[in-house]
Design a protein around this motif. Structure first.
Motif, PDB file in Angstrom:
ATOM      1  N   UNK A 158      45.977  32.495  39.417  1.00 26.58           N
ATOM      2  CA  UNK A 158      45.529  33.530  40.335  1.00 26.58           C
ATOM      3  C   UNK A 158      45.359  34.829  39.555  1.00 26.58           C
ATOM      4  N   UNK A 159      44.228  35.471  39.769  1.00 21.38           N
ATOM      5  CA  UNK A 159      43.922  36.742  39.116  1.00 21.38           C
ATOM      6  C   UNK A 159      44.314  37.857  40.074  1.00 21.38           C
TER       7      UNK A 159
ATOM      8  N   UNK B 269      47.544  36.312  36.409  1.00 20.27           N
ATOM      9  CA  UNK B 269      47.011  37.237  35.403  1.00 20.27           C
ATOM     10  C   UNK B 269      46.857  38.602  36.054  1.00 20.27           C
ATOM     11  N   UNK B 270      47.472  39.626  35.465  1.00 21.53           N
ATOM     12  CA  UNK B 270      47.258  40.999  35.906  1.00 21.53           C
ATOM     13  C   UNK B 270      46.021  41.506  35.174  1.00 21.53           C
TER      14      UNK B 270
ATOM     15  N   UNK C  52      36.392  45.418  35.358  1.00 22.17           N
ATOM     16  CA  UNK C  52      37.473  44.596  35.913  1.00 22.17           C
ATOM     17  C   UNK C  52      37.006  43.471  36.833  1.00 22.17           C
ATOM     18  N   UNK C  53      35.725  43.171  36.845  1.00 18.57           N
ATOM     19  CA  UNK C  53      35.196  42.148  37.749  1.00 18.57           C
ATOM     20  C   UNK C  53      35.911  40.819  37.506  1.00 18.57           C
ATOM     21  N   UNK C  54      36.654  40.346  38.491  1.00 17.30           N
ATOM     22  CA  UNK C  54      37.430  39.113  38.344  1.00 17.30           C
ATOM     23  C   UNK C  54      36.537  37.895  38.155  1.00 17.30           C
ATOM     24  N   UNK C  55      35.299  37.968  38.646  1.00 17.41           N
ATOM     25  CA  UNK C  55      34.394  36.820  38.505  1.00 17.41           C
ATOM     26  C   UNK C  55      34.058  36.560  37.039  1.00 17.41           C
TER      27      UNK C  55
ATOM     28  N   UNK D 239      41.157  34.803  43.005  1.00 14.71           N
ATOM     29  CA  UNK D 239      41.369  36.225  42.755  1.00 14.71           C
ATOM     30  C   UNK D 239      41.911  36.888  44.011  1.00 14.71           C
ATOM     31  N   UNK D 240      42.793  37.870  43.807  1.00 15.06           N
ATOM     32  CA  UNK D 240      43.411  38.534  44.946  1.00 15.06           C
ATOM     33  C   UNK D 240      43.710  39.989  44.596  1.00 15.06           C
ATOM     34  N   UNK D 241      43.450  40.884  45.532  1.00  8.23           N
ATOM     35  CA  UNK D 241      43.795  42.285  45.332  1.00  8.23           C
ATOM     36  C   UNK D 241      45.161  42.566  45.939  1.00  8.23           C
ATOM     37  N   UNK D 242      45.890  43.445  45.290  1.00 11.90           N
ATOM     38  CA  UNK D 242      47.280  43.719  45.642  1.00 11.90           C
ATOM     39  C   UNK D 242      47.418  45.172  46.074  1.00 11.90           C
ATOM     40  N   UNK D 243      48.068  45.384  47.200  1.00  9.97           N
ATOM     41  CA  UNK D 243      48.307  46.745  47.688  1.00  9.97           C
ATOM     42  C   UNK D 243      49.693  47.215  47.257  1.00  9.97           C
ATOM     43  N   UNK D 244      49.810  48.499  47.045  1.00  8.10           N
ATOM     44  CA  UNK D 244      51.111  49.073  46.684  1.00  8.10           C
ATOM     45  C   UNK D 244      50.929  50.355  45.916  1.00  8.10           C
TER      46      UNK D 244
END
Length: 296
Positions: free
Chosen positions: A203-204, A177-178, A218-221, A237-242
């Motif tokens: 996975x969020x 999920x984005x 945007x709190x994934x919890x 939940x995971x943060x993505x760099x880019x």
């Protein structure tokens, strides 16, 4: 409580030698959810074709132009019906040539929808009560290259749409999920609940560059709590760099083996996304990525 998918609209282009993923996915989801699917053809505008051919051939050959167009449309419709029949039969789903034919409401079923409207108008008329619209990647590339039907379903009908890619069986694997906490992402998640419930894990994914803390939460919890209330507990939940939000999120979903990516569509204005690019545009361009469920 969400009781799954019950009415699906599958948009099919019938392009020769083009495998129509929409029909395979529709048959699979019909079988899983006891749903009905209406198959709507999205081949070109016969009236516009006739005008173009009439200009090039001359009025004396108008009848020949009509015959050519009618023959091409009959061929495409026959091709669509043949693929739909095979997809239905392979999953034990009944198939009907008449969408209005009475049937057991608890039994999965596919039927051809007949229409004399341009593809965007036909899709709009068919999707008003649809739980989900399915368009294959091949159909998006060839039958709807300008995104007219896609835009009609998403932006005017506000119907969630699944861009089907690869094999339907991948939907039972990991899902992503984005998540930015926005209204569009929330609608996408709600529409995707029947599919997320069948995923092996969820996975969020979040890109810090795409989060607007003033506009949404945007709190994934909070999303994990919501999913758990619907029985979806295998989440992370995971943060993505880019630097490019959409590309980074799409790459992260692929790297986690996701068969489905759920995302809000055009959270910013569509004009801004067309001019400057955006996550939605990146997701749609990721042709070899996971199937994509979008909602606006």
């Amino acid at each position: 409580m969400n009781d799954g998918l019950k009415l699906i609209v599958a948009l099919a282009g019938g392009v020769e030698n083009d495998h129509d993923e929409a029909l395979d996915f529709a048959a699979e989801l019909c079988a899983r959810h006891g749903a009905w699917a209406r198959v709507v053809s999205t081949y070109g505008d016969a009236a516009a074709d006739l005008i173009a051919m009439g200009r090039s051939l001359g009025t004396r050959r108008a009848s020949e132009a009509i015959a050519v167009i009618e023959h091409a449309e009959d061929e495409r419709r026959t091709r669509i019906e043949a693929v739909a029949r095979r997809a239905a039969a392979s999953r034990g789903v009944s198939f009907s040539e008449d969408e209005d034919e009475a049937g057991d409401r608890g039994a999965p079923r596919m039927a051809m929808a007949r229409h004399d409207y341009r593809p965007p108008a036909a899709a709009a008329r068919a999707t008003a009560l649809a739980d989900l619209v399915i368009l294959g990647q091949g159909g998006l590339d060839h039958a709807d290259p300008r995104g007219e039907v896609l835009g009609q379903a998403l932006l005017q009908q506000l119907t969630p749409i699944l861009i089907a890619r690869g094999e339907p069986s991948a939907l039972t694997g990991p899902a992503a999920i984005a998540w930015d906490g926005g209204a569009q992402a929330g609608r996408a998640v709600r529409a995707a609940l029947p599919l997320l419930a069948e995923a092996s894990e969820v996975v969020i994914l979040q890109s810090p560059r795409g989060l607007d803390l003033m506009a949404a939460d945007p709190d994934a919890r909070r999303l994990q709590t919501y999913l758990a209330l619907h029985g979806i507990v295998r989440t992370s939940a995971s943060q993505v760099d880019g630097d490019r939000e959409g590309e980074a999120l799409a790459a992260a979903a692929r790297s986690r083996g996701a068969g489905l990516l759920v995302a809000g569509a055009y959270g910013r204005s569509r004009l801004r996304e067309v001019v400057f690019g955006g996550a939605t545009r990146s997701f749609l361009a990721d042709r070899d990525g996971p199937s994509l469920l979008l909602a606006h």
